[in-house]
Design a protein around this motif. Structure first.
Motif, PDB file in Angstrom:
ATOM      1  N   TYR A 155       0.818  -1.216   0.000  1.00 35.95           N
ATOM      2  CA  TYR A 155       0.000   0.000   0.000  1.00 35.95           C
ATOM      3  C   TYR A 155       0.855   1.271   0.000  1.00 35.95           C
ATOM      4  O   TYR A 155       0.349   2.363  -0.298  1.00 35.95           O
ATOM      5  CB  TYR A 155      -0.969  -0.005   1.196  1.00 35.95           C
ATOM      6  N   MET A 156       2.144   1.167   0.309  1.00 33.37           N
ATOM      7  CA  MET A 156       3.049   2.317   0.261  1.00 33.37           C
ATOM      8  C   MET A 156       3.792   2.406  -1.079  1.00 33.37           C
ATOM      9  O   MET A 156       4.413   3.424  -1.370  1.00 33.37           O
ATOM     10  CB  MET A 156       4.084   2.227   1.382  1.00 33.37           C
ATOM     11  N   GLU A 272      -9.015  -2.549  -5.472  1.00 33.34           N
ATOM     12  CA  GLU A 272      -8.673  -3.382  -4.318  1.00 33.34           C
ATOM     13  C   GLU A 272      -8.735  -4.858  -4.671  1.00 33.34           C
ATOM     14  O   GLU A 272      -9.302  -5.260  -5.687  1.00 33.34           O
ATOM     15  CB  GLU A 272      -9.628  -3.081  -3.156  1.00 33.34           C
ATOM     16  N   GLY A 273      -8.158  -5.680  -3.792  1.00 32.93           N
ATOM     17  CA  GLY A 273      -8.229  -7.122  -3.947  1.00 32.93           C
ATOM     18  C   GLY A 273      -7.244  -7.650  -4.969  1.00 32.93           C
ATOM     19  O   GLY A 273      -6.288  -6.976  -5.368  1.00 32.93           O
ATOM     20  N   SER A 279     -11.013  -4.561 -12.834  1.00 27.07           N
ATOM     21  CA  SER A 279     -11.552  -4.110 -14.117  1.00 27.07           C
ATOM     22  C   SER A 279     -11.353  -2.602 -14.204  1.00 27.07           C
ATOM     23  O   SER A 279     -11.857  -1.854 -13.357  1.00 27.07           O
ATOM     24  CB  SER A 279     -13.033  -4.458 -14.253  1.00 27.07           C
ATOM     25  N   ILE A 280     -10.614  -2.167 -15.201  1.00 27.89           N
ATOM     26  CA  ILE A 280     -10.272  -0.751 -15.309  1.00 27.89           C
ATOM     27  C   ILE A 280     -11.489   0.097 -15.665  1.00 27.89           C
ATOM     28  O   ILE A 280     -11.509   1.306 -15.425  1.00 27.89           O
ATOM     29  CB  ILE A 280      -9.134  -0.562 -16.344  1.00 27.89           C
ATOM     30  N   ILE A 281     -12.527  -0.533 -16.199  1.00 25.56           N
ATOM     31  CA  ILE A 281     -13.723   0.232 -16.566  1.00 25.56           C
ATOM     32  C   ILE A 281     -14.475   0.729 -15.331  1.00 25.56           C
ATOM     33  O   ILE A 281     -15.366   1.570 -15.444  1.00 25.56           O
ATOM     34  CB  ILE A 281     -14.673  -0.594 -17.469  1.00 25.56           C
ATOM     35  N   ASP A 282     -14.095   0.220 -14.149  1.00 24.61           N
ATOM     36  CA  ASP A 282     -14.711   0.697 -12.908  1.00 24.61           C
ATOM     37  C   ASP A 282     -14.196   2.070 -12.496  1.00 24.61           C
ATOM     38  O   ASP A 282     -14.738   2.693 -11.582  1.00 24.61           O
ATOM     39  CB  ASP A 282     -14.449  -0.290 -11.763  1.00 24.61           C
ATOM     40  N   LEU A 283     -13.140   2.536 -13.165  1.00 25.57           N
ATOM     41  CA  LEU A 283     -12.513   3.805 -12.791  1.00 25.57           C
ATOM     42  C   LEU A 283     -13.022   4.950 -13.653  1.00 25.57           C
ATOM     43  O   LEU A 283     -13.357   4.763 -14.828  1.00 25.57           O
ATOM     44  CB  LEU A 283     -10.991   3.705 -12.918  1.00 25.57           C
ATOM     45  N   SER A 284     -13.018   6.136 -13.081  1.00 26.75           N
ATOM     46  CA  SER A 284     -13.401   7.336 -13.832  1.00 26.75           C
ATOM     47  C   SER A 284     -12.291   7.689 -14.817  1.00 26.75           C
ATOM     48  O   SER A 284     -11.121   7.322 -14.621  1.00 26.75           O
ATOM     49  CB  SER A 284     -13.617   8.503 -12.873  1.00 26.75           C
TER      50      SER A 284
END
Length: 448
Positions: A155-156, A272-273, A279-284
């Motif tokens: 996460y860093m 996450e996960g 799935s990149i389509i979940d991003l704005s």
């Protein structure tokens, strides 16, 4: 079943014997030095159970960089003090302190072996060091490099990679402004060079764009995430924009592989996960643009230090392949002599290693851990690659000496690393560091 257990035990004994021999050979030379590799001069306090090694999956055999450690992990403060300053864990002292401390039952399952619990506590100490270093007004890059060499908490990783590459400034007050300006600059480049009609591209640019479009679907083909159409479009934009802005080399096959660690790391800030479920389509569009920009600038910073690897005839890679051949000859003369007798040239297999930085040779889930060390090396990376690749090759020293030319070619093109865990990778990096300490300050040893 007994034969398998015996074979596994013999293999582990062989690894232990070889590692201990390497340590004995250089212990006097390295005495009193501090080491970035945390497994370099330490051994497990508890012996490995051969059956657990045999049954353990790559996901189970996780090193520090894959532990889901975070600020909420509890840690005995005295353990952190024990680890402070040296970069090397004191196994005995740490084990004694852990026996007297209560584990966090929510984060540490009861069936976890003691050695794993000890490693986790030490890792938590290192997480606290990272947190302390990043929380100051100005990051001391030398300290951050030393910590990062042995692996970065996932996460860093995005923040630290930006810092190590010089993309984000060490001064925390300036960081947000610089990233915002750089991301806008990338957007301007995309609109100026990529988002234009084909009629405004030259013939050379159209050919380069076609080659990139052909290579993107071939990138990390065994990871389904990279087969998403939107992911391949992002790769295409990053690669084409980089190639147009770097005309001395333009696009060279293999650079597409180098974008993938950056893409995965910077996407992990938003997704996450497991990557299998991404799935990149979940991003704005804004988030996708930010990820692309970070990948573009970090790729640029990485390749600034090795541009002659990708210019005409790739002289930088040829030079490093020659150094690799010389180093292997000094370290393991029987392997070097056998390969020469069989007529095998190092360029036949090592060129791809340097071109793609081993991304095609090891499981993709190990790549980001390997790149923690790459980026921690900074400007010294090209020369250190020679030692990593020598250590990687000589992992199979005994096997290589039994193969003829055709078998050598096939073996080196399809190395048996698909079951590798972080343990094997850490062994490669530790050997590389020791050999670098032995030979780098004595270049005459490697003179032809």
């Amino acid at each position: 079943m007994k034969n398998n257990s015996s074979s596994s035990s013999n293999h582990i004994a062989s690894l232990d014997s070889r590692f201990n021999q390497t340590l004995r050979n250089v212990q006097e030379l390295l005495k009193g030095r501090s080491f970035p590799g945390k497994v370099l001069l330490t051994r497990r306090s508890d012996p490995l159970d051969s059956s657990s090694v045999q049954e353990r999956s790559p996901d189970d055999e996780r090193s520090f960089s894959d532990n889901d450690t975070g600020p909420s992990d509890r840690i005995d403060k005295s353990v952190e003090e024990e680890d402070e300053g040296t970069g090397k864990p004191n196994n005995t002292a740490t084990a004694n302190k852990l026996k007297s401390s209560k584990p966090n039952t929510e984060n540490t399952p009861k069936e976890v072996p003691k050695s794993t619990m000890g490693a986790r506590a030490t890792d938590s100490a290192r997480v606290m060091k990272f947190t302390k270093e990043l929380s100051g007004p100005t990051v001391i890059l030398e300290t951050l490099r030393e910590l990062s060499w042995s692996g970065i908490p996932p996460y860093m990783r995005p923040t630290i990679w930006r810092l190590l590459l010089g993309y984000a400034p060490p001064n925390s007050d300036r960081r947000e402004g610089v990233l915002k300006r750089k991301r806008l600059e990338y957007l301007d480049c995309v609109s100026q060079y990529y988002d234009i009609p084909d009629t405004e591209h030259s013939d050379d640019e159209i050919n380069m764009l076609r080659q990139i479009a052909v290579d993107c679907p071939r990138t990390v083909p065994d990871v389904s995430f990279f087969q998403e159409e939107q992911v391949q479009k992002s790769l295409e934009r990053i690669l084409y924009t980089w190639a147009i802005r770097h005309p001395a080399s333009g696009y060279v096959q293999g650079i597409n592989d180098l974008v993938t660690p950056f893409l995965v790391v910077f996407l992990s800030e938003y997704l996450e996960g497991s990557m299998d479920n991404w799935s990149i389509i979940d991003l704005s569009p804004e988030k996708i643009s930010n990820v692309e920009a970070d990948c573009y600038w970090c790729l640029s910073k990485l390749l600034d230090g090795m541009q002659d690897h990708y210019t005409f005839a790739q002289p930088g890679i040829q030079r490093l392949v020659f150094k690799l051949k010389e180093l292997v000859r000094r370290i393991d003369e029987p392997v070097s002599r056998h390969m020469e007798e069989q007529g095998l040239e190092f360029l036949q297999f090592a060129f791809r290693w340097f071109n793609c930085l081993l991304i095609r040779e090891i499981p993709f889930n190990l790549v980001t851990r390997l790149w923690d060390t790459y980026l921690a090396e900074g400007d010294a990376l090209p020369d250190f690659l020679v030692y990593i690749f020598a250590s990687f090759l000589l992992t199979w020293s005994d096997t290589l000496q039994k193969l003829d030319f055709q078998e050598l070619v096939m073996f080196l093109q399809h190395l048996p690393t698909h079951n590798w865990t972080h343990q094997e990778l850490e062994m490669v990096l530790s050997r590389a560091y020791m050999w670098h300490t032995m030979f780098n300050s004595s270049p005459s040893h490697l003179a032809s």
